[in-house]
Design an enzyme around this catalytic site. Structure first.
Site: not given
Ligand code: THG
Length: 911
Positions: A754, A756, A807
């Site tokens: 991930d 982000h 995630s």
């Protein structure tokens, strides 16, 4: 060929690859195979390596999709480029993955093809795990993890593998950053050469406002790719079919390409699972087809051959979507679209047809801007850009050409900085330089469709054509200066002669769209005292009229402030001259102008006698009038002033909140000083008005009223505020009883898989504000690294963040690894797909220490406080709560019986 089939019927694309791979229950050894025994780290999860280590599985999946009725199958190569493969130490095998996957898909498709029902292979190209247009670090917005050229190399290798393996099309999918997508298109065009391999695009919308992750609207994205040869465009992932539909409708209404849709099997639920079934999805797909919205349908995350089997019959006999005509307008974009009509404006609407380009971010055109860049005062330099946009500039010109500056480096830095300022990045940029390498470097930083300023024939046709081809390659529009081998055109005749020659070369030899050409017939200084200069303005206007009539589609621009150089120091007069010049030039078709957008003098404001005099000069009616002009001064004070009054009428709290929401830190210093006097403890300022601002940002983001880059900016402003408060915070810490000397440490990481990190960064800021030491490991952090650092640093807490569904699984993995390492450090879980239920069901059970789910970053200090002060009591509470949630959940599940159980309990009618 796909190109023939697509006109006949709606084509069926396959569904997800990852979801189906999971069905095979492969283990680490399957992924690793014989070949990659010695490669370090975990291999499981690298689906692309299976092309090499379990080709049988991949072949089986291709075959199952074909059997289910897919007309197009996509290769298993979503992450098969060196950028993503670097995580698995398999860069060197990236090309082979593509080649092998394409060959297997080709072989399977050929086996299923019949003359009446040909099957096709699309080479799947994902966005990679890095973004070209966003910084990986909130406190360094100019930084980039990857350059255009690095990504280009990686994509080139991937495309070559796919094409060599025999794909029919290249499918650039899950586009979340338009700059990454532009690189992929650039590589695809070069890799295919003159082979007929269409380029298909699929975009992912990632927020409630309908923007991509990098902040562009769908329209702005279409503008970014508008000069490329695109075959189809679609939407995939992130949303289920229902949420996707309004965007799909918009796309099919405005995009001049075939349209594709590959929705998820709904939105992932709190456990990251997909609730939709083939039966519930089919009617939604049927709507897309029946309403004529699509040419290609398939599935994304969560869909399997069982879904595709249901989709295929829906398309039979249905009319495919008819693509709309390509817009004859010039399309430009920043984060938003700017559409410029090619029509000659009529006298009444000329104002709306004029695009003003802000001139102030030019080191040669503003002493202040030059000084700021020299001093590297970028924050203030950005303020100049922001002010221009606020004052109505629809485009901003950026020029860094100065002998004492590294123009290329400054152009890159400034454009990257602008990209992190949504208020500025809204508008397209005009990249202004006389050095070609500066322009190219600039073009490689922007995700929107920009304007190159400029090219000309001054070095001859060859250089002109080469530059023009570069502009085409980068998908930009272009300003053509009326220069040639003999020099600058100053007369009417020379201006139109050069414009015509350049127009022919661009449209006939290079294939430029006429609407993407802007001629600049040279605005030169008038009333200089030299008689031969007197006709410069009127000749510019005459040339404008001729070009608009004779070179259809092309636009006209000019550097308006050049006109009045002889009146430097008399700003009122200069602006009055510009107003008069524009009034006449716009009527004849000038539709762009590089101007000072904050000018306050309009044509109608100029007193009659002055106007007469100025018109005499501009239109060269009475050459003697120039002398008289000098006498004109205005009441208006210095109109080019850039100072900005701060709205002091607002309360202190509102001002602080506003600064955060707008992401503008210029007033923070003063306001925080005032706040320090008003609030008893500095931390109260953070937890009061600043937090209120952050919460408001969260709310607006959730409602789609703010988009990601704006949120990133607010996080940066928060950091700035904290930095200002830092000395006071330190001092106050000393007062806190016994706390000093024992600073608690928190480790933060976005889990592997991930990228982000907005939420995580906000948590970092807030925790730092509350006196915690923050160790931020960044994004894509493998479990082993988290364990190692947690041990090495002896941290007191671990914060795990993730936004996407996979995630969730990775967080469970991290918890397991921490457990294995014998740790019981409290874990905080946060991020969009996380939920308390998931923590209760999946994470807490595998970990001995406390695991807390946090709804948003504002909760972190409170939770941390409890974890650090009465962890035993808190753990007990958590465990009780989780046990209850598990029980409720299982009870709910048991109401759905197994098939056997249901059969056993059936009502026995004939006993
Ligand atoms: N055509 C194209 N591009 C151009 C020009 C053009 N780019 C640069 C320039 N000309 C347009 N931009 C400006 C910017 C500022 C000024 C003039 C043109 C200007 N500046 C004040 C001066 O020099 O008096 C400086 C004031 C200050 O220092 O603040 O006038 O023609 N394609």
């Amino acid at each position: 060929m796909i190109q023939d089939e697509i006109t006949k019927r709606v084509l069926i694309l396959d569904g997800a690859m990852g979801t189906v791979i999971q069905e095979y229950g492969l283990n680490e050894q399957d992924f690793r195979g014989e070949r990659f025994q010695d490669i370090p780290g975990q291999m499981k999860g690298n689906n692309d390596v299976l092309n090499l280590t379990r080709p049988d599985v991949i072949q089986d999946i291709f075959e199952r999709y074909l059997k289910a009725g897919a007309d197009i199958i996509s290769t298993n190569t979503f992450n098969a480029q060196r950028v993503s493969q670097a995580d698995y130490h398999l860069q060197a095998y990236a090309k082979e993955m593509n080649l092998t996957s394409a060959r297997m898909a080709r072989e399977a498709a050929d086996r299923y093809s019949t003359p009446n029902h040909p099957r096709f292979v699309a080479g799947s190209v994902g966005p990679t795990n890095k973004t070209c247009s966003m910084s990986p670090d909130v406190s360094d917005p100019a930084r980039r993890e990857m350059t255009y050229d690095e990504l280009y190399e990686a994509y080139m290798e991937q495309m070559e593998g796919l094409i060599e393996g025999g794909v029919d099309a290249i499918l650039i999918e899950t586009i979340f950053d338009s700059l990454n997508a532009k690189v992929a298109i650039d590589a695809a065009i070069h890799a295919r050469g003159n082979r007929d391999i269409p380029i298909m695009l699929s975009v992912t919308i990632s927020d409630a406002a309908g923007r991509t992750l990098s902040g562009q609207t769908l329209e702005a994205f279409l503008a970014s790719v508008s000069s490329f040869p695109i075959f189809s465009i679609g939407l995939n992932c992130s949303f289920g079919a229902r949420q996707m539909k309004p965007y799909l409708k918009e796309l099919s209404r405005i995009a001049p390409y075939y349209i594709s849709a590959h929705p998820n099997a709904g939105l992932p639920n709190s456990l990251g699972l997909y609730d939709e079934t083939p039966e519930t999805m089919a009617p939604q797909i049927a709507e897309f087809i029946d309403e004529g919205l699509v040419n290609i349908v398939g599935g994304c995350c969560g869909t399997t051959p069982a879904f595709i089997e249901k989709y295929a019959p829906l398309a039979v006999g249905k009319k495919p979507h008819q693509p709309v005509e390509k817009s004859p307008k010039m399309l430009l974009s920043g984060l938003d679209l700017l559409e410029v009509s090619s029509h000659l404006a009529d006298a009444n609407s000329h104002l709306s047809a004029f695009t003003n380009v802000g001139e102030r971010c030019n080191v040669a055109g503003s002493r202040k801007f030059l000084r700021l860049i020299k001093e590297k005062s970028y924050e203030e330099a950005l303020q100049i850009a922001r002010k221009q946009v606020e004052d109505g500039a629809l485009v901003i010109d950026v020029n860094m050409d100065d002998g004492l500056l590294d123009a290329k480096a400054e152009m890159v830095t400034f454009l990257n900085l602008i990209a992190s300022e949504p208020e500025i990045a809204r508008v397209p940029v005009m990249i202004d330089s006389s050095k070609w390498d500066v322009i190219m470097a600039g073009l490689k930083c922007v995700q929107g469709k920009s304007i190159v300023n400029s090219i000309s024939l001054k070095e001859g046709e060859e250089v002109f054509l080469s530059h023009a081809r570069d502009v085409m390659r980068m998908g930009a529009a272009v300003v053509v200066m009326c220069f040639d081998e003999q020099g600058q055109a100053t007369t009417y005749e020379r201006r139109i002669e050069i414009a015509e020659r350049a127009y022919r070369l661009l449209t006939e030899k290079v294939g430029f769209l006429p609407q993407d050409i802007i001629f600049d017939p040279n605005v030169l200084a008038i009333a200089t005292g030299m008689e031969e200069h007197n006709a410069y303005a009127v000749d510019f206007i005459r040339a404008t009229e001729w070009i608009r009539k004779n070179l259809p589609g092309a636009h006209i621009s000019g550097g308006v402030s050049n006109l009045s150089f002889s009146f430097r120091g008399n700003n009122y007069l200069r602006e009055a001259m510009h107003a008069v010049f524009l009034y006449h030039a716009i009527q004849k078709g000038m539709d762009f102008g590089i101007v000072n957008p904050s000018t306050k003098v309009t044509y109608d404001d100029i007193p009659k006698e002055q106007l007469q005099l100025i018109e005499d000069v501009v239109l060269n009616r009475h050459p003697e009038s120039a002398e008289l002009l000098m006498g004109i001064t205005g009441e208006a004070n210095d109109t080019s002033s850039t100072s900005e009054a701060s709205p002091t009428s607002l309360s202190l709290e509102d001002r602080l909140q506003n600064a955060l929401i707008k992401g503008v830190g210029t007033t923070l210093e003063d306001d925080l000083k005032e706040a320090l006097e008003k609030y008893p403890r500095p931390v109260d300022i953070i937890e009061g008005p600043l937090m209120a601002g952050m919460n408001e940002v969260g709310r607006r983001f959730g409602e789609g009223k703010m988009f990601l880059p704006q949120v990133v900016k607010t996080a940066r402003t928060m950091k700035q505020a904290v930095a200002i408060l830092q000395p006071a915070l330190e001092a106050a810490k000393g007062d806190d009883t016994g706390k000093s000397g024992n600073v608690k440490k928190i480790l933060l990481a976005t889990v592997k898989g991930d990228v982000h990190d907005i939420g995580k960064n906000i948590v970092g800021v807030i925790m730092a504000c509350n006196g915690y030491e923050v160790i931020d490991l960044g994004v894509m952090v493998p479990a082993e690294q988290i364990v190692q650092r947690a041990k090495d640093e002896q941290v007191d807490m671990i914060g795990l963040s993730g936004l996407i569904t996979p995630s969730l699984e990775e967080m469970v993995n991290v918890a397991r690894e921490l457990e294995k390492a014998g740790l019981n450090i409290p874990i905080m879980i946060g991020g969009a797909t996380t939920s308390e239920l998931h923590v209760a069901l999946k994470i807490a059970p595998v970990y001995g220490g406390p695991v807390v789910w946090l709804k948003d970053a504002s909760q972190n200090p409170l939770v941390a406080q409890r974890l650090m002060s009465d962890v035993d009591e808190y753990s007990k509470e958590l465990n009780k709560e989780y046990a209850q949630m598990r029980e409720d959940y299982h009870q709910e599940q048991q109401q759905l019986l197994s098939l056997d159980e249901a059969r056993r309990r059936k009502t026995k009618l004939f006993e």
